[in-house]
Design a protein around this motif. Structure first.
Motif, PDB file in Angstrom:
ATOM      1  N   GLU A 184      -3.434 -34.814   2.205  1.00 51.38           N
ATOM      2  CA  GLU A 184      -4.607 -35.099   3.021  1.00 51.38           C
ATOM      3  C   GLU A 184      -5.022 -36.567   2.881  1.00 51.38           C
ATOM      4  OE1 GLU A 184      -7.870 -32.277   3.160  1.00 51.38           O
ATOM      5  OE2 GLU A 184      -6.629 -30.846   2.045  1.00 51.38           O
ATOM      6  N   LEU A 185      -4.870 -37.107   1.675  1.00 56.13           N
ATOM      7  CA  LEU A 185      -5.228 -38.511   1.446  1.00 56.13           C
ATOM      8  C   LEU A 185      -4.327 -39.441   2.253  1.00 56.13           C
ATOM      9  CD1 LEU A 185      -6.759 -40.724  -0.026  1.00 56.13           C
ATOM     10  CD2 LEU A 185      -5.152 -40.483  -1.936  1.00 56.13           C
ATOM     11  N   GLU A 186      -3.040 -39.147   2.250  1.00 57.76           N
ATOM     12  CA  GLU A 186      -2.109 -39.977   3.020  1.00 57.76           C
ATOM     13  C   GLU A 186      -2.465 -39.948   4.501  1.00 57.76           C
ATOM     14  OE1 GLU A 186       2.575 -39.808   4.121  1.00 57.76           O
ATOM     15  OE2 GLU A 186       2.072 -39.672   1.978  1.00 57.76           O
ATOM     16  N   GLU A 187      -2.798 -38.768   5.002  1.00 60.46           N
ATOM     17  CA  GLU A 187      -3.183 -38.644   6.411  1.00 60.46           C
ATOM     18  C   GLU A 187      -4.464 -39.428   6.690  1.00 60.46           C
ATOM     19  OE1 GLU A 187      -4.404 -35.172   9.676  1.00 60.46           O
ATOM     20  OE2 GLU A 187      -3.811 -34.621   7.626  1.00 60.46           O
ATOM     21  N   ALA A 188      -5.425 -39.334   5.771  1.00 58.03           N
ATOM     22  CA  ALA A 188      -6.694 -40.035   5.953  1.00 58.03           C
ATOM     23  C   ALA A 188      -6.497 -41.544   5.988  1.00 58.03           C
ATOM     24  CB  ALA A 188      -7.666 -39.661   4.832  1.00 58.03           C
ATOM     25  N   LEU A 189      -5.650 -42.065   5.117  1.00 63.05           N
ATOM     26  CA  LEU A 189      -5.398 -43.501   5.075  1.00 63.05           C
ATOM     27  C   LEU A 189      -4.684 -43.975   6.341  1.00 63.05           C
ATOM     28  CD1 LEU A 189      -4.326 -43.955   1.345  1.00 63.05           C
ATOM     29  CD2 LEU A 189      -6.491 -44.649   2.393  1.00 63.05           C
ATOM     30  N   ILE A 190      -3.760 -43.171   6.833  1.00 67.34           N
ATOM     31  CA  ILE A 190      -3.064 -43.524   8.071  1.00 67.34           C
ATOM     32  C   ILE A 190      -4.049 -43.542   9.241  1.00 67.34           C
ATOM     33  CG2 ILE A 190      -1.343 -42.764   9.765  1.00 67.34           C
ATOM     34  CD1 ILE A 190       0.297 -41.690   7.403  1.00 67.34           C
ATOM     35  N   LEU A 191      -4.938 -42.549   9.297  1.00 67.98           N
ATOM     36  CA  LEU A 191      -5.925 -42.491  10.362  1.00 67.98           C
ATOM     37  C   LEU A 191      -6.907 -43.651  10.300  1.00 67.98           C
ATOM     38  CD1 LEU A 191      -6.721 -38.660  10.490  1.00 67.98           C
ATOM     39  CD2 LEU A 191      -5.617 -40.030  12.265  1.00 67.98           C
ATOM     40  N   SER A 192      -7.105 -44.223   9.122  1.00 71.68           N
ATOM     41  CA  SER A 192      -7.997 -45.380   8.980  1.00 71.68           C
ATOM     42  C   SER A 192      -7.316 -46.669   9.426  1.00 71.68           C
ATOM     43  CB  SER A 192      -8.456 -45.516   7.526  1.00 71.68           C
ATOM     44  OG  SER A 192      -7.418 -46.062   6.718  1.00 71.68           O
ATOM     45  N   ASP A 193      -6.075 -46.571   9.867  1.00 69.96           N
ATOM     46  CA  ASP A 193      -5.265 -47.692  10.364  1.00 69.96           C
ATOM     47  C   ASP A 193      -4.764 -48.607   9.251  1.00 69.96           C
ATOM     48  OD1 ASP A 193      -3.975 -48.358  12.630  1.00 69.96           O
ATOM     49  OD2 ASP A 193      -5.702 -49.161  13.685  1.00 69.96           O
ATOM     50  N   MET A 194      -4.599 -48.030   8.078  1.00 62.46           N
ATOM     51  CA  MET A 194      -3.992 -48.774   6.992  1.00 62.46           C
ATOM     52  C   MET A 194      -2.502 -48.955   7.239  1.00 62.46           C
ATOM     53  SD  MET A 194      -4.295 -47.874   2.958  1.00 62.46           S
ATOM     54  CE  MET A 194      -3.132 -48.505   1.756  1.00 62.46           C
ATOM     55  N   GLY A 195      -1.933 -48.077   8.067  1.00 60.46           N
ATOM     56  CA  GLY A 195      -0.500 -48.129   8.360  1.00 60.46           C
ATOM     57  C   GLY A 195       0.249 -47.109   7.527  1.00 60.46           C
ATOM     58  N   ALA A 196       1.257 -46.466   8.129  1.00 62.40           N
ATOM     59  CA  ALA A 196       1.975 -45.383   7.456  1.00 62.40           C
ATOM     60  C   ALA A 196       2.662 -45.859   6.187  1.00 62.40           C
ATOM     61  CB  ALA A 196       2.997 -44.765   8.411  1.00 62.40           C
ATOM     62  N   GLU A 197       3.314 -47.012   6.253  1.00 62.71           N
ATOM     63  CA  GLU A 197       4.061 -47.500   5.091  1.00 62.71           C
ATOM     64  C   GLU A 197       3.130 -47.813   3.926  1.00 62.71           C
ATOM     65  OE1 GLU A 197       7.181 -51.107   3.900  1.00 62.71           O
ATOM     66  OE2 GLU A 197       6.576 -50.816   5.982  1.00 62.71           O
ATOM     67  N   ARG A 198       2.039 -48.537   4.216  1.00 60.94           N
ATOM     68  CA  ARG A 198       1.094 -48.890   3.139  1.00 60.94           C
ATOM     69  C   ARG A 198       0.407 -47.647   2.589  1.00 60.94           C
ATOM     70  NH1 ARG A 198       3.374 -53.470   1.874  1.00 60.94           N
ATOM     71  NH2 ARG A 198       3.424 -54.935   3.611  1.00 60.94           N
ATOM     72  N   ALA A 199       0.082 -46.698   3.459  1.00 57.76           N
ATOM     73  CA  ALA A 199      -0.571 -45.471   3.005  1.00 57.76           C
ATOM     74  C   ALA A 199       0.342 -44.687   2.065  1.00 57.76           C
ATOM     75  CB  ALA A 199      -0.952 -44.615   4.210  1.00 57.76           C
ATOM     76  N   MET A 200       1.620 -44.597   2.430  1.00 56.27           N
ATOM     77  CA  MET A 200       2.575 -43.878   1.580  1.00 56.27           C
ATOM     78  C   MET A 200       2.730 -44.574   0.238  1.00 56.27           C
ATOM     79  SD  MET A 200       5.494 -42.947   4.428  1.00 56.27           S
ATOM     80  CE  MET A 200       6.670 -42.413   3.183  1.00 56.27           C
ATOM     81  N   GLU A 201       2.794 -45.905   0.260  1.00 55.31           N
ATOM     82  CA  GLU A 201       2.929 -46.659  -0.983  1.00 55.31           C
ATOM     83  C   GLU A 201       1.715 -46.443  -1.881  1.00 55.31           C
ATOM     84  OE1 GLU A 201       3.471 -50.671   0.208  1.00 55.31           O
ATOM     85  OE2 GLU A 201       5.582 -50.412   0.793  1.00 55.31           O
ATOM     86  N   ALA A 202       0.514 -46.490  -1.285  1.00 55.18           N
ATOM     87  CA  ALA A 202      -0.711 -46.320  -2.074  1.00 55.18           C
ATOM     88  C   ALA A 202      -0.774 -44.926  -2.696  1.00 55.18           C
ATOM     89  CB  ALA A 202      -1.936 -46.569  -1.196  1.00 55.18           C
ATOM     90  N   VAL A 203      -0.419 -43.909  -1.918  1.00 55.48           N
ATOM     91  CA  VAL A 203      -0.471 -42.537  -2.432  1.00 55.48           C
ATOM     92  C   VAL A 203       0.585 -42.314  -3.511  1.00 55.48           C
ATOM     93  CG1 VAL A 203      -0.124 -40.106  -1.822  1.00 55.48           C
ATOM     94  CG2 VAL A 203      -1.486 -41.584  -0.337  1.00 55.48           C
ATOM     95  N   GLU A 204       1.768 -42.871  -3.330  1.00 54.00           N
ATOM     96  CA  GLU A 204       2.812 -42.742  -4.345  1.00 54.00           C
ATOM     97  C   GLU A 204       2.413 -43.441  -5.645  1.00 54.00           C
ATOM     98  OE1 GLU A 204       5.607 -40.883  -4.581  1.00 54.00           O
ATOM     99  OE2 GLU A 204       4.632 -39.996  -2.831  1.00 54.00           O
ATOM    100  N   GLU A 205       1.758 -44.598  -5.503  1.00 53.01           N
ATOM    101  CA  GLU A 205       1.294 -45.303  -6.707  1.00 53.01           C
ATOM    102  C   GLU A 205       0.187 -44.509  -7.387  1.00 53.01           C
ATOM    103  OE1 GLU A 205       0.809 -48.238  -9.693  1.00 53.01           O
ATOM    104  OE2 GLU A 205       2.459 -47.625  -8.372  1.00 53.01           O
TER     105      GLU A 205
END
Length: 324
Positions: free
Chosen positions: A62-83
């Motif tokens: 859900e966090l990854e989806e929320a970050l993508i919806l905030s326009d952080m970008g899919a790649e950056r959102a995935m990196e942030a969640v993985e970290e």
């Protein structure tokens, strides 16, 4: 509109009145938090709700989806969640509240790509403002002029966007509102000539900072590059060793389109910082992180309202605190 020579091109403006300010008592955190309301509405669930229980696998999704919806970008959102996942495991974090603090630290680090402070220490110093038409360059210049004047600096504006109808007129309104000098010429004049006039006047008047408005044309990159190159050569010749900022102004409401603009401008100009306007009207607050990471250039100011004092020096830690 008649052409003015350098001495007569400078208009002495009335002093800025405190009564013209709006929401002066609100700090950066409060304005950013208010401004990000639409972002939180856009992602469906606030981060506060998301981090209200335990750290589960569903939370990461859900966090990854929320970050993508905030326009952080899919790649950056995935990196942030993985970290976040990596740190939670390494630090044995179970409580979601601690997980949220960990996410804040990660996002803050992503935003810390350079010094967000303006470097305008020489006299005079120069700040060039670039960006497409309609993003708020003129408004940003007016607000920054008022701030610098309030700090006791002598400020001058140069209306070097001579290709857009009424651009200089709009800048003159802001020069009156902020109480600083303005150098302008007729519509269609050589932008570099306006800058030269401004430098001459600034030296004569012992000006601290010159704020230069430039044309926002991206449909012809070569013309833009030639124009900025000519201005740069004049600055190097007339003010060797002077501090210079080249600030790219972007409209936060355009989301990923703003990121595309940023990449295009970075190809033709040595950008030193980003000014993100209209953040209070954006449902895409995560674009701040995407832009900083993509360009490797610090966000230096954000616009969070229409008032003359609603241009805020950027604070990564407090932005993330309001964002998450």
């Amino acid at each position: 509109m008649r052409e003015l020579s350098a001495p007569s091109a400078v208009y002495k403006k009335k002093a800025f009145r405190p009564s013209e300010k709006g929401n002066g008592d609100m700090g950066f955190f409060d304005k950013i938090k208010a401004g990000l309301t639409r972002t939180k509405e856009n992602i469906g669930r606030s981060f506060e709700t998301l981090f209200s229980g335990e750290m589960t696998e569903d939370l990461y999704d859900e966090l990854e989806e929320a970050l993508i919806l905030s326009d952080m970008g899919a790649e950056r959102a995935m990196e942030a969640v993985e970290e976040l996942r990596r740190r939670v495991k390494a630090e044995k974090i179970r409580d979601a509240g601690e997980g949220r603090a960990c996410l804040r630290a990660i996002l803050t680090e992503l935003l810390q790509v350079g010094d967000p402070a303006l470097k305008l220490d020489t006299r005079p110093s120069v700040a060039l403002f670039i960006g497409v038409n309609g993003v708020g360059k003129t408004t940003t210049i007016g607000k920054l002029a008022a701030q610098l004047k309030g700090e006791g600096k002598r400020v001058m504006m140069a209306a070097a966007d001579t290709f857009r109808a009424a651009a200089a007129d709009q800048l003159e309104i802001w020069s009156e509102r902020s109480g600083v000098d303005l150098v302008r010429q007729h519509e269609g004049a050589d932008p570099a000539a306006v800058v030269f006039d401004a430098l001459s006047a600034a030296k004569a008047r012992n000006t601290d900072v010159i704020l230069v408005d430039t044309a926002g044309r991206l449909h012809n990159k070569q013309n833009l590059m030639n124009e900025l190159g000519k201005i740069s050569r004049i600055l190097e010749r007339e003010l060797p060793g002077a501090d210079r900022e080249t600030l790219l102004v972007l409209d936060a409401t355009t989301g990923q389109n703003g990121l595309i603009q940023a990449k295009q401008f970075s190809d033709v100009a040595g950008i030193t910082g980003i000014v993100l306007t209209k953040l209070d009207g954006s449902a895409k607050g995560g674009i701040v992180i995407a832009i900083a990471q993509e360009l490797g250039v610090p966000v230096k100011f954000v616009g969070v309202g229409e008032g003359i004092d609603d241009l805020m020096p950027f604070d990564a830690e407090r932005f993330v605190q309001a964002f998450v």
